[in-house]
Design an enzyme around this catalytic site. Structure first.
Site, PDB file in Angstrom:
ATOM      1  CB  CYS A 192      70.325  72.240  48.472  1.00 38.68           C
ATOM      2  SG  CYS A 192      70.598  70.834  49.482  1.00 38.68           S
ATOM      3  CB  CYS A 230      69.481  73.695  52.269  1.00 39.04           C
ATOM      4  SG  CYS A 230      68.255  73.179  51.616  1.00 39.04           S
ATOM      5  CB  CYS A 289      68.372  69.841  54.065  1.00 35.37           C
ATOM      6  SG  CYS A 289      68.865  69.238  52.646  1.00 35.37           S
ATOM      7  CE  LYS A 303      66.184  61.081  49.705  1.00 36.10           C
ATOM      8  NZ  LYS A 303      65.821  62.366  50.587  1.00 36.10           N
ATOM      9  CG  HIS A 316      57.724  59.589  48.946  1.00 37.96           C
ATOM     10  ND1 HIS A 316      58.862  58.841  49.791  1.00 37.96           N
ATOM     11  CD2 HIS A 316      58.411  60.173  49.217  1.00 37.96           C
ATOM     12  CE1 HIS A 316      60.777  59.329  50.044  1.00 37.96           C
ATOM     13  NE2 HIS A 316      60.539  60.712  50.014  1.00 37.96           N
ATOM     14  CE  LYS A 325      54.095  63.496  48.161  1.00 41.58           C
ATOM     15  NZ  LYS A 325      52.676  63.356  47.560  1.00 41.58           N
ATOM     16  CG  HIS A 383      58.899  59.332  53.974  1.00 42.46           C
ATOM     17  ND1 HIS A 383      58.024  60.028  53.486  1.00 42.46           N
ATOM     18  CD2 HIS A 383      59.886  59.904  54.200  1.00 42.46           C
ATOM     19  CE1 HIS A 383      58.663  61.386  52.867  1.00 42.46           C
ATOM     20  NE2 HIS A 383      59.574  61.221  53.246  1.00 42.46           N
ATOM     21  CG  HIS A 406      66.065  69.838  49.365  1.00 37.36           C
ATOM     22  ND1 HIS A 406      66.935  69.070  50.256  1.00 37.36           N
ATOM     23  CD2 HIS A 406      65.048  68.462  49.118  1.00 37.36           C
ATOM     24  CE1 HIS A 406      65.964  68.182  50.998  1.00 37.36           C
ATOM     25  NE2 HIS A 406      64.906  68.432  51.043  1.00 37.36           N
TER      26      HIS A 406
HETATM   27  N1  MSP Z   1      62.774  64.861  59.910  1.00 36.43           N
HETATM   28  C1  MSP Z   1      63.873  64.889  59.669  1.00 36.43           C
HETATM   29  C2  MSP Z   1      64.750  63.485  60.324  1.00 36.43           C
HETATM   30  C3  MSP Z   1      64.791  63.946  61.932  1.00 36.43           C
HETATM   31  S1  MSP Z   1      64.884  62.674  63.172  1.00 36.43           S
HETATM   32  C4  MSP Z   1      65.778  63.076  64.270  1.00 36.43           C
HETATM   33  C5  MSP Z   1      63.982  64.055  57.752  1.00 36.43           C
HETATM   34  N2  MSP Z   1      62.414  63.826  57.482  1.00 36.43           N
HETATM   35  S2  MSP Z   1      62.501  63.023  56.014  1.00 36.43           S
HETATM   36  O1  MSP Z   1      60.900  63.515  56.059  1.00 36.43           O
HETATM   37  O2  MSP Z   1      62.517  64.092  55.444  1.00 36.43           O
HETATM   38  O3  MSP Z   1      62.668  62.161  56.598  1.00 36.43           O
HETATM   39  C6  MSP Z   1      63.990  61.737  56.359  1.00 36.43           C
HETATM   40  C7  MSP Z   1      63.769  60.208  56.422  1.00 36.43           C
HETATM   41  O4  MSP Z   1      62.568  59.209  55.038  1.00 36.43           O
HETATM   42  C8  MSP Z   1      64.943  59.498  55.384  1.00 36.43           C
HETATM   43  O5  MSP Z   1      66.303  59.547  56.310  1.00 36.43           O
HETATM   44  C9  MSP Z   1      64.644  57.982  54.728  1.00 36.43           C
HETATM   45  O6  MSP Z   1      65.212  57.390  56.313  1.00 36.43           O
HETATM   46  C10 MSP Z   1      63.988  58.377  54.736  1.00 36.43           C
HETATM   47  N3  MSP Z   1      63.774  58.192  53.316  1.00 36.43           N
HETATM   48  C11 MSP Z   1      63.260  59.832  52.444  1.00 36.43           C
HETATM   49  N4  MSP Z   1      63.310  59.570  50.901  1.00 36.43           N
HETATM   50  C12 MSP Z   1      63.654  57.900  50.976  1.00 36.43           C
HETATM   51  C13 MSP Z   1      64.172  57.687  49.499  1.00 36.43           C
HETATM   52  N5  MSP Z   1      64.016  58.664  48.294  1.00 36.43           N
HETATM   53  N6  MSP Z   1      64.475  56.496  49.998  1.00 36.43           N
HETATM   54  C14 MSP Z   1      64.963  55.453  50.967  1.00 36.43           C
HETATM   55  N7  MSP Z   1      64.728  56.250  52.129  1.00 36.43           N
HETATM   56  C15 MSP Z   1      64.146  57.854  52.074  1.00 36.43           C
HETATM   57  O7  MSP Z   1      64.487  63.894  57.230  1.00 36.43           O
END
Ligand code: MSP
Length: 520
Positions: free
Chosen positions: A155, A130, A133, A305, A21, A308, A24, A158
């Site tokens: 959590c 969780c 997480c 935040k 989304h 998805k 990311h 989530h």
């Molecule tokens: N797989 C772990 C990260 C491992 S790094 C060694 C993870 N992945 S995740 O798919 O959940 O993506 C995390 C990252 O996506 C967040 O740290 C952030 O950078 C970004 N974001 C996910 N949702 C977000 C928002 N709503 N707003 C901004 N960034 C967001 O955690």
């Protein structure tokens, strides 16, 4: 920063349980802008991104979809995560998957090394886990559920129930590193940024650190613990290692020492993993800690935040299909102070697209070039005697070049853009006040007309170079219309005020066309 030094920038590696989304994509764009900036400043730059494919979360999603986790990961990587990079125009140098052999083999080497040096031991753990997480939670991290989860502890991130686990695991002696970590934060105040993130991490570590459970034995989707194949490595321990396995740890020492350490751009949700666990792992292995960890804010929807799992995710393509990837990149880098949370709204995006990109920058570029075509047959004129107004424009170009680079050094991307926009505004004011169309009416003003157009073109050249990390498509078109030599991405950012455009211009189509349909 422009001394040719090595700059290694990473994004988090993303879970492949679902599609991306705009949250990311936001992280990807920020890291890409920083990397492009450094590359164009002459640094030996490397941008890494990738996917996090092991663990229970992926296993469960794959199983629910009737696939093996690897099949599921392959499908999501090819259909969603790699295409995201094209959607928002990311110029990454590498893409690592935690299922890559280079990662699995060298992550095992790292683990074995910690085991051999006594930093890993066998223990037992009971706690709330969780799966969203992929983390054991402290009771203080939990809140009362609502709706279908009323009566359960969920959590806080989530809003889903946690699971009580009791396992015999391998543990990493993280507690041994609390003092060294405090020393690190104190002696290197920019190690964790922004300041709010640094404070949070320091107060967390000051309370003391527990050891960390780093293996799981109740499922097998992960990297096998090398000395005990009945365990797989805890997914976060596995994932963090991507930052070194991708640049040669364990197999190409030369490349590893050329690239490492990195600047990690991460969301604040995963700050502790990067600013506490990860440096502790590296200290245990006798390796250099990261250069910096920057925790950016969240994109919020309705004050929460975007996610998805809460069905508030917006696909990046929903924005880029209407506005284009440049506008996506610009909007999020400009509208949100990097490090703070920000709310996305279609109205704000449309308004900024129209006023800043279409009217402010795009229209300026088309008008100036059209006047050179019309009044000078496209031949770029030379400036004669400069007036104070001309000098002011030229000086602003130089001043904002320095100010923007200084802001990027502090990872203040929004401030860099605000500085560059001072030149956009100044040039627009200059054209309005100098009225080249009025000068063109009288041949006696020829020299003045040519000077005004020369100054304006020079300013556009500066803008093309300075904005290229954020607006790669628009600035490439502008550069070519200015007859510039080579690619705009080959022009040094720190010398953006120097004219390296060509001898003649070619007409420029609207860089940011009007968007008629209502969106949202
Ligand atoms: N797989 C772990 C990260 C491992 S790094 C060694 C993870 N992945 S995740 O798919 O959940 O993506 C995390 C990252 O996506 C967040 O740290 C952030 O950078 C970004 N974001 C996910 N949702 C977000 C928002 N709503 N707003 C901004 N960034 C967001 O955690």
């Amino acid at each position: 920063m422009s001394d040719g030094s090595s700059t290694y920038i990473t994004t988090p590696i993303f879970y492949v349980n679902d599609v991306p989304h705009i949250g990311h994509a936001y992280t990807e764009v920020a890291a890409d802008v920083l990397a492009r900036w450094h590359r164009q400043s002459g640094d030996d730059t490397w941008l890494l991104t990738g996917t996090d494919e092991h663990g229970q979360k992926i296993l469960r999603t794959a199983t629910a979809n009737g696939m093996t986790p690897k099949e599921w990961a392959d499908r999501l990587v090819e259909s969603a995560w790699k295409p995201l990079l094209a959607t928002v125009n990311i110029a990454n140098d590498d893409f690592i998957r935690t299922t890559d052999e280079r990662h699995e083999v060298n992550a095992q080497k790292f683990l074995q090394h910690l085991y051999d040096t006594g930093y890993i031991y066998t223990g037992e753990y009971e706690g709330y886990y969780c799966v969203g997480c992929e983390e054991y939670k402290q009771p203080s991290d939990l809140v009362d559920g609502i709706g279908e989860y009323t009566g359960e502890l969920v959590c806080a991130i989530h809003s889903k129930p946690v699971e009580l686990l009791h396992e015999k695991n391998y543990f990493f002696r993280m507690s041994a590193f609390a003092d060294q970590l405090i020393d690190l934060y104190e002696s290197n105040p920019t190690f964790v940024q922004p300041e709010s993130a640094r404070n949070e991490v320091m107060s967390f570590v000051r309370q003391g650190l527990s050891d960390l459970s780093i293996s799981r034995s109740s499922f097998d989707w992960g990297i096998k613990v090398p000395w005990d194949e009945s365990h797989v490595v805890y997914v976060w321990f596995d994932a963090l290692l991507n930052y070194i396995t991708a640049v040669g740890y364990g197999q190409d020492e030369e490349n590893f020492s050329r690239r490492w350490p990195a600047t990690h751009v991460v969301g604040k949700d995963i700050l502790r993993f990067h600013a506490v666990i990860w440096p502790a792992m590296l200290l245990a292995a006798g390796l250099p800690v990261p250069k910096q960890v920057f925790g950016h804010g969240w994109l919020l929807v309705g004050g929460e935040k975007m996610s998805k799992s809460k069905l508030t995710g917006i696909a990046p393509s929903q924005i880029t299909e209407t506005f284009g990837s440049d506008a996506f990149r610009y909007y999020f880098m400009r509208a949100i102070s990097f490090g703070q949370d920000g709310s996305f709204s279609w109205e704000d995006l449309s308004a900024r697209y129209q006023s800043e990109l279409a009217n402010g920058f795009g229209n300026l570029a088309s008008r100036v070039i059209a006047m050179v075509v019309r009044y000078c047959d496209g031949v770029i004129p030379a400036a004669a005697t400069l007036t104070p107004e001309d000098e002011l424009v030229r000086d602003t170009g130089r001043r904002v070049t320095d100010a923007a680079s200084e802001a990027i050094d502090r990872l203040a991307i929004h401030e860099a853009l605000a500085s560059v926009w001072e030149l956009v505004d100044e040039l627009n004011g200059y054209i309005t006040s100098q009225e080249p169309w009025g000068l063109a009416k009288d041949p006696a003003n020829r020299e003045r007309l040519e000077t005004v157009l020369a100054i304006a073109l020079r300013g556009l050249g500066t803008l093309a170079v300075l904005l290229s990390p954020v607006l790669p498509d628009a600035t490439a078109k502008l550069w070519s219309a200015l007859g510039g030599t080579g690619e705009v991405t080959d022009q040094r950012l720190d010398r953006a005020w120097e004219w390296t455009g060509g001898d003649s211009v070619t007409p420029l189509q609207a860089l940011f066309p009007r968007i008629e349909a209502s969106v949202g």
